[in-house]
Design an enzyme around this catalytic site. Structure first.
Site, PDB file in Angstrom:
ATOM      1  N   TYR A 136      -0.367  23.642  10.466  1.00 40.45           N
ATOM      2  CA  TYR A 136      -1.275  22.957   9.544  1.00 40.45           C
ATOM      3  C   TYR A 136      -2.487  22.387  10.266  1.00 40.45           C
ATOM      4  CZ  TYR A 136      -2.565  19.808   5.673  1.00 40.45           C
ATOM      5  OH  TYR A 136      -3.215  19.156   4.658  1.00 40.45           O
TER       6      TYR A 136
ATOM      7  N   SER B  47     -10.277  19.119   4.028  1.00 37.75           N
ATOM      8  CA  SER B  47      -9.474  19.249   5.242  1.00 37.75           C
ATOM      9  C   SER B  47      -8.294  18.286   5.126  1.00 37.75           C
ATOM     10  CB  SER B  47     -10.333  18.961   6.475  1.00 37.75           C
ATOM     11  OG  SER B  47      -9.577  19.063   7.665  1.00 37.75           O
TER      12      SER B  47
ATOM     13  N   LYS C 232      -6.600  23.102   9.672  1.00 39.49           N
ATOM     14  CA  LYS C 232      -7.484  22.036   9.212  1.00 39.49           C
ATOM     15  C   LYS C 232      -8.544  21.682  10.265  1.00 39.49           C
ATOM     16  CE  LYS C 232      -5.727  21.468   5.110  1.00 39.49           C
ATOM     17  NZ  LYS C 232      -6.496  21.710   3.893  1.00 39.49           N
TER      18      LYS C 232
END
Length: 271
Positions: free
Chosen positions: A158, A144, A162
């Site tokens: 993003y 991650s 994650k």
């Protein structure tokens, strides 16, 4: 040709953290299958791995595949298993990052980021799991980011992908433990990789300032911490004190960090 030698599959294995992990595992004597999209970096990394291998008996396989495409991901995993046997270790490093203002990020970027970072991870785990379950042993390491722990200005695409990996890892951990399969999630800090160089091209100035105080790590140093964490059976693997603190106290730290972030943003208004 299969053997009793352990087999590791690494997505995103042609550069950055994935490449560094593959090199360390090659020196440990494992069979290696690396998966990435671009053929030229794959071939270059395959040569490096063959040079780093402890034994000529080690099998080094480089597979060009787009993990965001379910068929491509599944085919690559099955090819790796057919070639070198069930994986004892699956590390999902493949990912992209695009830092920019939310309203200026094309919807297609949001979709691609989730497709590669989240679904690319899910597809590969799903494809490798039957072979792991059959041998009743294995480890899965989901890479991650610190951006999977706390929302950061400029990282809407993003961070979402994650954060999703964090939920997947936390849910999978308990489900797979009775099967003899351990799950870990890795929260790397900013690392000197081609991905970071690419995202810096579009990163807002405020985002640069927010992340500027964090130590920049080298891929091999991150790889070393990841493998040490896996050897110890850790669930959350956090290179560096900053990621360790953030991993343990992110919910408590967010109310304190947000005003700090807001002050930085106020000093760097959008043009």
């Amino acid at each position: 040709m299969k053997s009793n030698r352990k087999h590791a599959i690494i997505t995103g294995g042609s550069s950055g953290i994935g490449q560094a992990l593959a090199l360390r595992l090659a020196r440990q004597g494992l069979h290696l299958s690396i998966i990435a999209r671009r053929s030229k970096p794959l071939r270059h990394t395959q040569i490096l791995l063959e040079q780093a291998a402890r034994s000529p008996e080690q099998q080094i396989l480089a597979l060009s595949a787009d993990v965001s495409d379910r068929h491509s991901a599944e085919e690559a995993i099955q090819t790796a298993i057919t070639h070198s046997g069930p994986p004892h270790l699956l590390i999902t490093c493949a990912g992209i990052a695009y830092a920019h203002y939310f309203q200026e990020i094309p919807i297609e970027i949001f979709e691609e980021t989730m497709a590669i970072n989240y679904f690319g991870t899910l597809y590969c785990i799903h494809a490798a799991l039957p072979a792991m379950e059959q041998q009743q042993v294995g480890q899965i390491a989901i890479v991650s980011s610190g951006a999977g722990l706390i929302g950061i200005y400029g990282y809407t695409a993003y961070c979402a992908s994650k954060f999703a990996l964090r939920g997947l890892a936390e849910a999978l951990r308990g489900e797979l433990k009775p099967l003899g399969i351990r799950v870990s999630i890795v929260y790397p800090p900013d690392t000197d990789t081609p991905q970071l160089a690419a995202e810096n091209q579009t990163k807002p100035l405020a985002t640069r300032q927010i992340t500027a105080t964090a130590q920049l790590w080298q891929p091999d140093a991150v790889a070393r911490v990841i493998l040490e964490g896996l050897a110890k059976g850790k669930f959350a693997i956090t290179p560096g004190i900053e990621m360790t603190i953030l991993s343990r106290f992110h919910s408590l730290l967010a109310p304190l960090l947000n005003p700090y972030f807001d002050r930085i943003v106020a000093r760097h208004p959008r043009c």
